[in-house]
Design a protein around this motif. Structure first.
Motif, PDB file in Angstrom:
ATOM      1  N   ARG A 298     -63.061 -11.516 -11.583  1.00 44.96           N
ATOM      2  CA  ARG A 298     -62.723 -12.877 -12.306  1.00 44.96           C
ATOM      3  C   ARG A 298     -64.023 -13.549 -12.188  1.00 44.96           C
ATOM      4  O   ARG A 298     -64.877 -14.485 -12.991  1.00 44.96           O
ATOM      5  CB  ARG A 298     -62.058 -13.307 -11.270  1.00 44.96           C
ATOM      6  CG  ARG A 298     -60.273 -12.944 -11.648  1.00 44.96           C
ATOM      7  CD  ARG A 298     -59.281 -13.355 -11.082  1.00 44.96           C
ATOM      8  NE  ARG A 298     -58.825 -14.520 -11.093  1.00 44.96           N
ATOM      9  CZ  ARG A 298     -58.371 -15.223 -11.879  1.00 44.96           C
ATOM     10  NH1 ARG A 298     -58.034 -14.713 -12.787  1.00 44.96           N
ATOM     11  NH2 ARG A 298     -58.265 -16.884 -11.718  1.00 44.96           N
ATOM     12  N   VAL A 299     -65.139 -13.776 -11.025  1.00 43.32           N
ATOM     13  CA  VAL A 299     -66.478 -14.214 -11.579  1.00 43.32           C
ATOM     14  C   VAL A 299     -66.623 -14.433 -12.301  1.00 43.32           C
ATOM     15  O   VAL A 299     -67.618 -15.582 -13.159  1.00 43.32           O
ATOM     16  CB  VAL A 299     -67.268 -13.965 -10.567  1.00 43.32           C
ATOM     17  CG1 VAL A 299     -68.272 -14.531 -10.412  1.00 43.32           C
ATOM     18  CG2 VAL A 299     -66.408 -14.560  -8.763  1.00 43.32           C
ATOM     19  N   LYS A 300     -67.361 -12.787 -12.555  1.00 37.28           N
ATOM     20  CA  LYS A 300     -67.857 -12.564 -14.691  1.00 37.28           C
ATOM     21  C   LYS A 300     -66.758 -13.022 -15.265  1.00 37.28           C
ATOM     22  O   LYS A 300     -68.504 -13.818 -16.332  1.00 37.28           O
ATOM     23  CB  LYS A 300     -68.613 -11.217 -13.749  1.00 37.28           C
ATOM     24  CG  LYS A 300     -68.718 -10.752 -12.806  1.00 37.28           C
ATOM     25  CD  LYS A 300     -69.565  -8.924 -12.696  1.00 37.28           C
ATOM     26  CE  LYS A 300     -69.939  -8.545 -11.483  1.00 37.28           C
ATOM     27  NZ  LYS A 300     -70.468  -7.365 -11.604  1.00 37.28           N
ATOM     28  N   GLY A 415     -82.563 -23.732 -20.011  1.00 41.06           N
ATOM     29  CA  GLY A 415     -81.572 -23.345 -20.125  1.00 41.06           C
ATOM     30  C   GLY A 415     -81.521 -21.213 -19.831  1.00 41.06           C
ATOM     31  O   GLY A 415     -80.787 -20.839 -19.454  1.00 41.06           O
ATOM     32  N   ILE A 416     -82.836 -21.003 -20.911  1.00 42.29           N
ATOM     33  CA  ILE A 416     -83.291 -19.618 -21.422  1.00 42.29           C
ATOM     34  C   ILE A 416     -82.557 -18.906 -19.493  1.00 42.29           C
ATOM     35  O   ILE A 416     -82.793 -17.741 -19.090  1.00 42.29           O
ATOM     36  CB  ILE A 416     -84.508 -19.544 -22.317  1.00 42.29           C
ATOM     37  CG1 ILE A 416     -83.688 -19.417 -23.307  1.00 42.29           C
ATOM     38  CG2 ILE A 416     -84.666 -17.583 -21.356  1.00 42.29           C
ATOM     39  CD1 ILE A 416     -85.570 -19.907 -24.807  1.00 42.29           C
ATOM     40  N   VAL A 417     -83.829 -19.423 -18.927  1.00 44.48           N
ATOM     41  CA  VAL A 417     -84.011 -19.209 -17.715  1.00 44.48           C
ATOM     42  C   VAL A 417     -83.102 -18.595 -16.289  1.00 44.48           C
ATOM     43  O   VAL A 417     -82.407 -18.153 -15.902  1.00 44.48           O
ATOM     44  CB  VAL A 417     -85.692 -20.019 -16.864  1.00 44.48           C
ATOM     45  CG1 VAL A 417     -85.814 -19.976 -15.313  1.00 44.48           C
ATOM     46  CG2 VAL A 417     -86.247 -19.554 -17.482  1.00 44.48           C
ATOM     47  N   MET A 423     -77.140 -13.673 -14.763  1.00 41.84           N
ATOM     48  CA  MET A 423     -77.187 -12.625 -15.082  1.00 41.84           C
ATOM     49  C   MET A 423     -77.133 -11.297 -14.236  1.00 41.84           C
ATOM     50  O   MET A 423     -75.955 -10.243 -14.056  1.00 41.84           O
ATOM     51  CB  MET A 423     -77.476 -12.097 -16.342  1.00 41.84           C
ATOM     52  CG  MET A 423     -77.112 -13.064 -17.908  1.00 41.84           C
ATOM     53  SD  MET A 423     -75.117 -13.279 -18.145  1.00 41.84           S
ATOM     54  CE  MET A 423     -75.314 -11.743 -18.980  1.00 41.84           C
ATOM     55  N   ALA A 424     -78.648 -11.581 -14.012  1.00 39.23           N
ATOM     56  CA  ALA A 424     -79.091 -10.846 -12.829  1.00 39.23           C
ATOM     57  C   ALA A 424     -78.171 -10.750 -11.849  1.00 39.23           C
ATOM     58  O   ALA A 424     -78.253  -9.913 -11.660  1.00 39.23           O
ATOM     59  CB  ALA A 424     -80.211 -11.095 -12.539  1.00 39.23           C
ATOM     60  N   VAL A 425     -78.189 -11.615 -11.034  1.00 35.48           N
ATOM     61  CA  VAL A 425     -77.197 -12.222 -10.186  1.00 35.48           C
ATOM     62  C   VAL A 425     -76.012 -11.208 -10.487  1.00 35.48           C
ATOM     63  O   VAL A 425     -75.019 -10.909  -9.559  1.00 35.48           O
ATOM     64  CB  VAL A 425     -76.747 -12.946  -9.726  1.00 35.48           C
ATOM     65  CG1 VAL A 425     -75.414 -13.690  -8.763  1.00 35.48           C
ATOM     66  CG2 VAL A 425     -78.368 -14.235  -9.231  1.00 35.48           C
ATOM     67  N   MET A 426     -75.053 -11.638 -11.581  1.00 39.06           N
ATOM     68  CA  MET A 426     -73.578 -11.154 -11.182  1.00 39.06           C
ATOM     69  C   MET A 426     -73.683  -9.370 -11.600  1.00 39.06           C
ATOM     70  O   MET A 426     -72.984  -8.827 -11.043  1.00 39.06           O
ATOM     71  CB  MET A 426     -73.717 -11.497 -12.841  1.00 39.06           C
ATOM     72  CG  MET A 426     -72.829 -12.837 -12.759  1.00 39.06           C
ATOM     73  SD  MET A 426     -71.304 -13.536 -14.173  1.00 39.06           S
ATOM     74  CE  MET A 426     -72.808 -13.127 -15.389  1.00 39.06           C
ATOM     75  N   ARG A 427     -74.777  -9.509 -11.905  1.00 46.98           N
ATOM     76  CA  ARG A 427     -75.087  -7.518 -11.819  1.00 46.98           C
ATOM     77  C   ARG A 427     -75.484  -6.987 -10.615  1.00 46.98           C
ATOM     78  O   ARG A 427     -75.265  -5.777 -10.500  1.00 46.98           O
ATOM     79  CB  ARG A 427     -76.304  -6.638 -12.708  1.00 46.98           C
ATOM     80  CG  ARG A 427     -76.776  -6.971 -13.798  1.00 46.98           C
ATOM     81  CD  ARG A 427     -77.175  -6.847 -15.377  1.00 46.98           C
ATOM     82  NE  ARG A 427     -78.615  -7.098 -14.756  1.00 46.98           N
ATOM     83  CZ  ARG A 427     -79.240  -8.001 -15.469  1.00 46.98           C
ATOM     84  NH1 ARG A 427     -78.591  -8.036 -16.561  1.00 46.98           N
ATOM     85  NH2 ARG A 427     -80.825  -8.454 -15.170  1.00 46.98           N
ATOM     86  N   LYS A 428     -76.118  -7.656  -9.510  1.00 50.82           N
ATOM     87  CA  LYS A 428     -76.173  -7.059  -8.230  1.00 50.82           C
ATOM     88  C   LYS A 428     -74.403  -7.177  -7.179  1.00 50.82           C
ATOM     89  O   LYS A 428     -74.380  -7.674  -6.264  1.00 50.82           O
ATOM     90  CB  LYS A 428     -77.213  -8.023  -7.572  1.00 50.82           C
ATOM     91  CG  LYS A 428     -78.044  -7.306  -7.720  1.00 50.82           C
ATOM     92  CD  LYS A 428     -79.788  -8.493  -7.296  1.00 50.82           C
ATOM     93  CE  LYS A 428     -80.753  -8.015  -8.190  1.00 50.82           C
ATOM     94  NZ  LYS A 428     -81.635  -8.644  -7.277  1.00 50.82           N
TER      95      LYS A 428
END
Length: 437
Positions: A298-300, A415-417, A423-428
């Motif tokens: 649900r977070v993602k 915005g890009i960074v 997105m990198a945090v969510m993958r972990k």
């Protein structure tokens, strides 16, 4: 997410209307009055960073506690409002005591503008307590899933502000014309009423505020947790506003009324950033509670949906600023030379609205995970880059617009960074890891 976000976004729009009402009326006095209010208002913005020291930590920890079903602990974190009261009193005293030095930083030459700015600063910052309390109430209620109450309270405040503004700014009957001072009194008076409404709602609340005992001492453990999370966000806001003050000081090199361009332009631009800020508050609460409950999917999903919504809103805001620059700016100021510079401001800043919306949204999402330090580091680094970039660009043929280009370019990069990092945090955060937690 939508049920939570819509009242918050509506509240942000109300706040935007609140600010624009002040600007529309004070703009009728002239560009000088707008410059006075604009320069003094930089310190009310700075104060938001001070209030965030108590607000952000309390909001995040209340959401985490409620996500775990621990209402008593949520009440303990909500009691951190004591910190906000303390900070408000200290900030108010210092602002009044050093008002001449604070306004003097901008090096404005017109004595009337300087005098009006000092008066506006004295009233709004000297009575900043109401603003602090309103921010804390809004944060705690949002964290508990109640975004309707802040909306109702702010609508009441908007109506009062709209009624008071013309009477106090221009005078009516026995009421003398007070100009910038009248705008300040109208703003503070409306904020005081909003605080009273929040207190009335708090007395009836049974979820969080029934657990709060404001006169009792809060445990150091809770205070440490509140400050641990709130400190990065608070310092970030203070640094961010400090950088904006430096840029404003650079703007005054092009004339005192150039501040009016920046002030009015930023108010119009708030169509995007205040709405994004409201949605960021919603995603903060949504992610905070679901993360506390271990519901990573649900977070993602919530973040991705919110990111698409903010992208659409940002593009719409860009269209408004780029293609509607002149008629929109003329609502607030009519002096031809100021309008010409204002059109350039809106068109340049219009290019970065989508990226700015994504940046603000992602900051709220990271705060919901408790990662306020990471968000602060990213924001401060790229926001600080505006100063040397503005110095370089404004010294070229771009002149004053070089400062606006520095703001736009750094907003695009941020915005890009921010999105890439989240997105990198969510993958972990795989579901099986969260379930074990």
């Amino acid at each position: 997410l939508t049920r939570l976000a819509l009242p918050i976004m509506a509240t942000s729009l109300v706040q935007m209307a609140y600010n624009m009402t002040d600007m529309a009326w004070i703009g009728r006095v002239g560009a000088g009055a707008v410059s006075a209010v604009g320069s003094a208002a930089m310190f009310t913005w700075f104060s938001q960073g001070v209030s965030s020291l108590a607000r952000m930590g309390g909001q995040v920890k209340v959401a985490h506690s409620l996500g775990r079903g621990d209402r008593e602990e949520a009440g303990k974190y909500a009691q951190g409002a004591q910190l906000g009261i303390l900070f408000a009193v200290i900030f108010g005293i210092l602002s009044v005591a050093f008002r001449k030095q604070l306004i003097g930083f901008f090096n404005m030459q017109d004595r009337q503008i300087v005098r009006d700015a000092e008066i506006y600063l004295t009233i709004t910052c000297g009575l900043i307590l109401f603003s602090f309390l309103n921010a804390i109430f809004t944060g705690i209620l949002t964290a508990s899933g109640d975004s309707r109450t802040p909306f109702v309270a702010n609508v009441i405040g908007l109506v009062i502000n709209m009624v008071l503004d013309p009477f106090l700014i221009f005078g009516f009957g026995p009421i003398p014309a007070m100009g910038a001072a009248g705008a300040a009194i109208a703003t503070v008076g409306a904020q005081a009423v909003v605080t009273a409404v929040f207190l009335w709602f708090a007395r009836r609340d049974t979820l969080v505020f029934s657990q709060v005992h404001i006169l009792e001492r809060t445990s150091r453990r809770y205070i440490r947790q509140i400050i641990k999370i709130g400190f990065p966000a608070g310092v970030q806001t203070m640094i961010y506003s400090g950088i904006s003050m430096v840029l404003t000081r650079m703007v005054t090199d092009f004339g005192d009324t150039a501040i009016a361009v920046q002030k009015v332009g930023s108010q119009i631009e708030s169509v995007a950033w205040m709405t994004a800020d409201g949605f960021a508050a919603a995603i903060n609460s949504f992610i905070g509670q679901n993360f506390g409950a271990g519901k990573t999917e649900r977070v993602k999903g919530g973040y991705k949906k919110a990111a698409w919504i903010m992208a659409a809103w940002g593009l719409g805001s860009s269209a408004l600023l780029i293609f509607g620059a002149e008629p929109v700016f003329r609502i607030f100021i009519h002096e031809p030379e100021v309008v010409a510079d204002g059109i350039i401001y809106l068109q340049v800043l219009g290019l970065s609205q989508m990226f700015m919306c994504e940046e603000i949204l992602t900051e709220g999402a990271l705060a919901g995970l408790g990662k306020t330090m990471q968000a602060s580091v990213i924001s401060v680094i790229f926001t600080a880059a505006r100063i040397p970039m503005a110095l370089i660009l404004s010294s070229t043929a771009l002149g004053l617009s070089g400062i606006w280009w520095a703001i736009t370019l750094t907003s695009v990069v941020k915005g890009i960074v921010f999105v890439s990092y989240f997105m990198a945090v969510m993958r972990k955060l795989p579901p099986e890891v969260e379930e074990k937690r």
